[in-house]
Design an enzyme around this catalytic site. Structure first.
Site, short mmCIF file in Angstrom:
data_model
loop_
_atom_site.label_atom_id
_atom_site.label_comp_id
_atom_site.label_asym_id
_atom_site.label_seq_id
_atom_site.Cartn_x
_atom_site.Cartn_y
_atom_site.Cartn_z
N ASP A 23 -5.30 -4.26 -4.49
CA ASP A 23 -6.21 -5.06 -3.46
C ASP A 23 -7.54 -4.30 -4.09
O ASP A 23 -8.30 -4.75 -2.92
CB ASP A 23 -5.57 -3.24 -2.86
N VAL A 30 2.02 -4.96 4.00
CA VAL A 30 1.04 -6.00 5.01
C VAL A 30 1.72 -7.52 4.84
O VAL A 30 1.38 -7.47 3.37
CB VAL A 30 -0.30 -5.66 5.63
N GLY A 80 0.69 -0.95 -0.09
CA GLY A 80 -0.07 0.11 0.22
C GLY A 80 1.06 1.32 -0.27
O GLY A 80 1.98 1.40 0.32
N ASN A 81 0.22 2.45 0.45
CA ASN A 81 1.19 3.69 -0.14
C ASN A 81 1.74 3.98 1.38
O ASN A 81 2.45 4.93 1.01
CB ASN A 81 0.28 4.79 -0.62
N THR A 82 0.86 3.84 2.18
CA THR A 82 1.50 3.79 3.88
C THR A 82 2.44 3.01 3.73
O THR A 82 3.74 2.85 5.21
CB THR A 82 0.58 4.72 4.34
#
Length: 159
Positions: free
Chosen positions: A109, A13, A8-10
């Site tokens: 996603d 996982v 993900g961008n941040t």
């Protein structure tokens, strides 16, 4: 064992499954400047914490909304485990019907989330994913992905 990776961008996982059971679930920061070796070290240390031998990984799947590091992560995890990993993207057969104007433009996603939701819940569905962005996906009664909204995430909205 199967390793799943969501870039993900941040955060990135990861989850490791053994015979359908989740062995561990962890997250670490997405850093577009990191090299594959740096990510391989993160994977090695994470596996070490959980007492898992990298050679036990038979393969895995990667979903990414950060194209600039997808290959970096794939190289790192394949180097570390010696297994092959599938990257979710246009052309991958998921069993999900895509009834949108341009199926290739749907984020991996959203596709992975929809496939998982269809596996576990009845249709129709509204799927809400709250991360860096908040996404809302709609699955029809005929089990087709028919649309989405992408909104600012909670933190971005607060800022």
């Amino acid at each position: 064992m199967i390793l799943t990776i969501d870039i993900g961008n941040t955060n990135i996982v990861i989850g490791c499954f053994d015979k359908g059971l989740l062995r561990f679930h962890e997250r670490f920061e997405t850093n577009q400047r990191s090299a594959s070796l740096e990510y391989a070290v993160i994977f090695r240390e994470t596996f070490s914490l959980y007492g898992i031998d990298a050679s036990d990984i038979r393969g895995g799947i990667i979903s990414s909304v950060v194209p600039s590091i997808t290959a970096v992560i794939k190289t790192a995890v394949e180097k570390f485990t010696g297994a092959s990993f599938l990257v979710v993207g246009p052309g991958i057969k998921t069993g999900l019907k895509m009834e949108v104007d341009n199926p290739a433009q749907q984020g991996s996603d959203l596709v992975v989330g929809a496939v998982a939701a269809l596996h576990d819940y009845p249709v129709p569905q509204i799927i809400i994913d709250m991360g860096t962005a908040t996404t809302v996906s709609v699955i029809s009664r005929s089990r087709a992905f028919i649309g989405k909204m992408i909104l600012p995430g909670v933190i971005i909205s607060l800022e």
